[in-house]
Design a protein around this motif. Structure first.
Motif, PDB file in Angstrom:
ATOM      1  N   ASN A  12      42.323  20.037  48.192  1.00  8.13           N
ATOM      2  CA  ASN A  12      42.194  19.215  46.985  1.00  8.13           C
ATOM      3  C   ASN A  12      40.759  19.173  46.477  1.00  8.13           C
ATOM      4  N   ARG A  13      39.797  19.141  47.401  1.00  5.76           N
ATOM      5  CA  ARG A  13      38.386  19.144  47.007  1.00  5.76           C
ATOM      6  C   ARG A  13      38.032  20.462  46.298  1.00  5.76           C
ATOM      7  N   LYS A  14      38.586  21.571  46.759  1.00  9.38           N
ATOM      8  CA  LYS A  14      38.339  22.866  46.108  1.00  9.38           C
ATOM      9  C   LYS A  14      38.879  22.859  44.674  1.00  9.38           C
ATOM     10  N   ILE A  15      40.050  22.268  44.464  1.00  8.34           N
ATOM     11  CA  ILE A  15      40.602  22.184  43.110  1.00  8.34           C
ATOM     12  C   ILE A  15      39.682  21.337  42.229  1.00  8.34           C
ATOM     13  N   GLU A  16      39.195  20.236  42.769  1.00  6.50           N
ATOM     14  CA  GLU A  16      38.266  19.398  42.010  1.00  6.50           C
ATOM     15  C   GLU A  16      36.991  20.176  41.674  1.00  6.50           C
ATOM     16  N   GLN A  17      36.487  20.965  42.617  1.00  6.55           N
ATOM     17  CA  GLN A  17      35.286  21.759  42.375  1.00  6.55           C
ATOM     18  C   GLN A  17      35.538  22.804  41.287  1.00  6.55           C
ATOM     19  N   LEU A  18      36.728  23.394  41.287  1.00  7.87           N
ATOM     20  CA  LEU A  18      37.074  24.338  40.229  1.00  7.87           C
ATOM     21  C   LEU A  18      37.100  23.635  38.872  1.00  7.87           C
ATOM     22  N   ALA A  19      37.686  22.449  38.841  1.00  2.45           N
ATOM     23  CA  ALA A  19      37.727  21.669  37.594  1.00  2.45           C
ATOM     24  C   ALA A  19      36.317  21.409  37.072  1.00  2.45           C
ATOM     25  N   VAL A  20      35.401  21.071  37.956  1.00  9.25           N
ATOM     26  CA  VAL A  20      34.019  20.793  37.561  1.00  9.25           C
ATOM     27  C   VAL A  20      33.329  22.064  37.050  1.00  9.25           C
ATOM     28  N   THR A 123      40.081  33.304  33.716  1.00  7.79           N
ATOM     29  CA  THR A 123      40.764  33.126  34.991  1.00  7.79           C
ATOM     30  C   THR A 123      39.972  32.224  35.926  1.00  7.79           C
ATOM     31  N   GLY A 124      40.698  31.495  36.773  1.00  3.66           N
ATOM     32  CA  GLY A 124      40.062  30.614  37.744  1.00  3.66           C
ATOM     33  C   GLY A 124      40.850  30.555  39.037  1.00  3.66           C
ATOM     34  N   VAL A 125      40.135  30.557  40.153  1.00  3.50           N
ATOM     35  CA  VAL A 125      40.750  30.474  41.484  1.00  3.50           C
ATOM     36  C   VAL A 125      39.857  29.632  42.395  1.00  3.50           C
ATOM     37  N   LEU A 126      40.409  29.263  43.521  1.00  2.20           N
ATOM     38  CA  LEU A 126      39.625  28.538  44.518  1.00  2.20           C
ATOM     39  C   LEU A 126      38.776  29.497  45.346  1.00  2.20           C
ATOM     40  N   TRP A 127      39.374  30.625  45.743  1.00  5.65           N
ATOM     41  CA  TRP A 127      38.685  31.600  46.587  1.00  5.65           C
ATOM     42  C   TRP A 127      38.757  32.973  45.958  1.00  5.65           C
ATOM     43  N   CYS A 128      37.630  33.675  45.970  1.00  6.98           N
ATOM     44  CA  CYS A 128      37.570  35.061  45.509  1.00  6.98           C
ATOM     45  C   CYS A 128      37.081  35.915  46.672  1.00  6.98           C
ATOM     46  N   LYS A 129      37.926  36.846  47.099  1.00 11.96           N
ATOM     47  CA  LYS A 129      37.549  37.739  48.191  1.00 11.96           C
ATOM     48  C   LYS A 129      36.781  38.948  47.648  1.00 11.96           C
ATOM     49  N   ALA A 130      35.893  39.467  48.468  1.00 10.42           N
ATOM     50  CA  ALA A 130      35.090  40.623  48.080  1.00 10.42           C
ATOM     51  C   ALA A 130      35.960  41.835  47.756  1.00 10.42           C
ATOM     52  N   CYS A 131      37.126  41.931  48.370  1.00 10.32           N
ATOM     53  CA  CYS A 131      37.999  43.084  48.152  1.00 10.32           C
ATOM     54  C   CYS A 131      38.780  43.002  46.839  1.00 10.32           C
ATOM     55  N   SER A 132      38.640  41.914  46.094  1.00 15.98           N
ATOM     56  CA  SER A 132      39.369  41.749  44.838  1.00 15.98           C
ATOM     57  C   SER A 132      38.878  42.742  43.787  1.00 15.98           C
ATOM     58  N   LEU A 134      39.357  42.251  40.680  1.00  8.69           N
ATOM     59  CA  LEU A 134      39.016  41.425  39.517  1.00  8.69           C
ATOM     60  C   LEU A 134      38.219  40.222  39.993  1.00  8.69           C
ATOM     61  N   ILE A 135      37.070  40.014  39.407  1.00 11.30           N
ATOM     62  CA  ILE A 135      36.273  38.820  39.712  1.00 11.30           C
ATOM     63  C   ILE A 135      36.633  37.781  38.663  1.00 11.30           C
ATOM     64  N   PRO A 136      37.235  36.660  39.086  1.00 17.15           N
ATOM     65  CA  PRO A 136      37.640  35.630  38.115  1.00 17.15           C
ATOM     66  C   PRO A 136      36.430  35.048  37.380  1.00 17.15           C
ATOM     67  N   ASP A 137      36.706  34.512  36.203  1.00 17.43           N
ATOM     68  CA  ASP A 137      35.646  33.859  35.437  1.00 17.43           C
ATOM     69  C   ASP A 137      35.111  32.636  36.169  1.00 17.43           C
ATOM     70  N   TYR A 138      36.001  31.952  36.874  1.00 19.15           N
ATOM     71  CA  TYR A 138      35.625  30.750  37.629  1.00 19.15           C
ATOM     72  C   TYR A 138      36.217  30.854  39.038  1.00 19.15           C
ATOM     73  N   TYR A 139      35.398  30.581  40.030  1.00 16.19           N
ATOM     74  CA  TYR A 139      35.889  30.487  41.410  1.00 16.19           C
ATOM     75  C   TYR A 139      34.972  29.534  42.154  1.00 16.19           C
ATOM     76  N   VAL A 140      35.516  28.946  43.214  1.00 11.77           N
ATOM     77  CA  VAL A 140      34.744  27.984  43.994  1.00 11.77           C
ATOM     78  C   VAL A 140      33.976  28.693  45.099  1.00 11.77           C
ATOM     79  N   ASP A 141      34.670  29.494  45.896  1.00  9.54           N
ATOM     80  CA  ASP A 141      34.027  30.183  47.020  1.00  9.54           C
ATOM     81  C   ASP A 141      34.225  31.689  46.909  1.00  9.54           C
ATOM     82  N   TYR A 142      33.137  32.420  47.130  1.00  5.79           N
ATOM     83  CA  TYR A 142      33.204  33.881  47.239  1.00  5.79           C
ATOM     84  C   TYR A 142      33.223  34.197  48.727  1.00  5.79           C
ATOM     85  N   LEU A 143      34.195  34.996  49.155  1.00  8.64           N
ATOM     86  CA  LEU A 143      34.376  35.284  50.578  1.00  8.64           C
ATOM     87  C   LEU A 143      34.079  36.756  50.854  1.00  8.64           C
TER      88      LEU A 143
END
Length: 180
Positions: A12-20, A123-132, A134-143
């Motif tokens: 839930n905190r990750k979703i809030e961080q994405l919203a911010v 686009t927006g996500v909570l987590w973006c993996k290096a193997c993606s 597509l890099i979303p416009d918004y993400y909380v954590d890059y993994l």
């Protein structure tokens, strides 16, 4: 590849961080589209926070043991929404960009079926993996190490209804004992 375990409060905190992050960008969107099923909770909370309409596109690409085998992506025939038409500035959300294929193909799907209504998609996500791809416009954590993410709702994928009933029976007995 390591594993990342996420609790409900962290989720839930990750979703809030994405919203911010979206808020701080200043982008004025008028529609949220979530990719079901992973993006449902993300879309639900964002539409409540932003007071924007939510549309849902159902997609599926994972199968096999523990739902870890990535296959061909399949989309529902229609977008589910309560408004008469889709907004022109769409925030497309999902829980994560793993391969990035779901996000990339969903953008194409939206443009194919709703392109006449859409001016812009971000686009927006909570987590973006290096193997993606597509890099979303918004993400909380890059993994960078591409971990397998264990989300808090995954327990329901292996839980049988009999097991759930047994758990709740124990809870019901304890509650009844409190009333005596």
């Amino acid at each position: 590849m390591s594993d990342l375990y996420v609790s409900w409060s962290e989720y839930n905190r990750k979703i809030e961080q994405l919203a911010v992050k979206v808020y701080q960008s200043g982008w004025d969107f008028n529609q949220i589209v979530c990719i079901a099923k992973g993006g449902l909770r993300v879309g639900d909370l964002l539409c409540r926070l932003y007071k924007k309409p939510l549309a849902i596109v159902a997609a599926s690409s994972y199968t096999g043991p523990e739902n870890r085998v990535r296959g061909e992506i399949r989309f529902a025939q229609h977008l589910t929404m309560t408004s008469e038409k889709l907004g022109s500035r769409v925030l497309l959300v999902d829980d994560l960009a793993d391969s990035g294929v779901s996000l990339q193909e969903c953008v194409k799907w939206l443009q194919q079926y709703y392109g006449q209504e859409i001016e812009e998609i971000r686009t927006g996500v909570l987590w973006c993996k290096a193997c993606s791809i597509l890099i979303p416009d918004y993400y909380v954590d890059y993994l960078p190490d591409n971990p397998w993410i264990h989300q808090p709702f995954e327990r329901y994928e292996d839980l049988t209804l009999a097991e759930l009933a047994a758990q709740h029976e124990g809870l019901a007995s304890a509650s009844e004992g409190d009333r005596v």
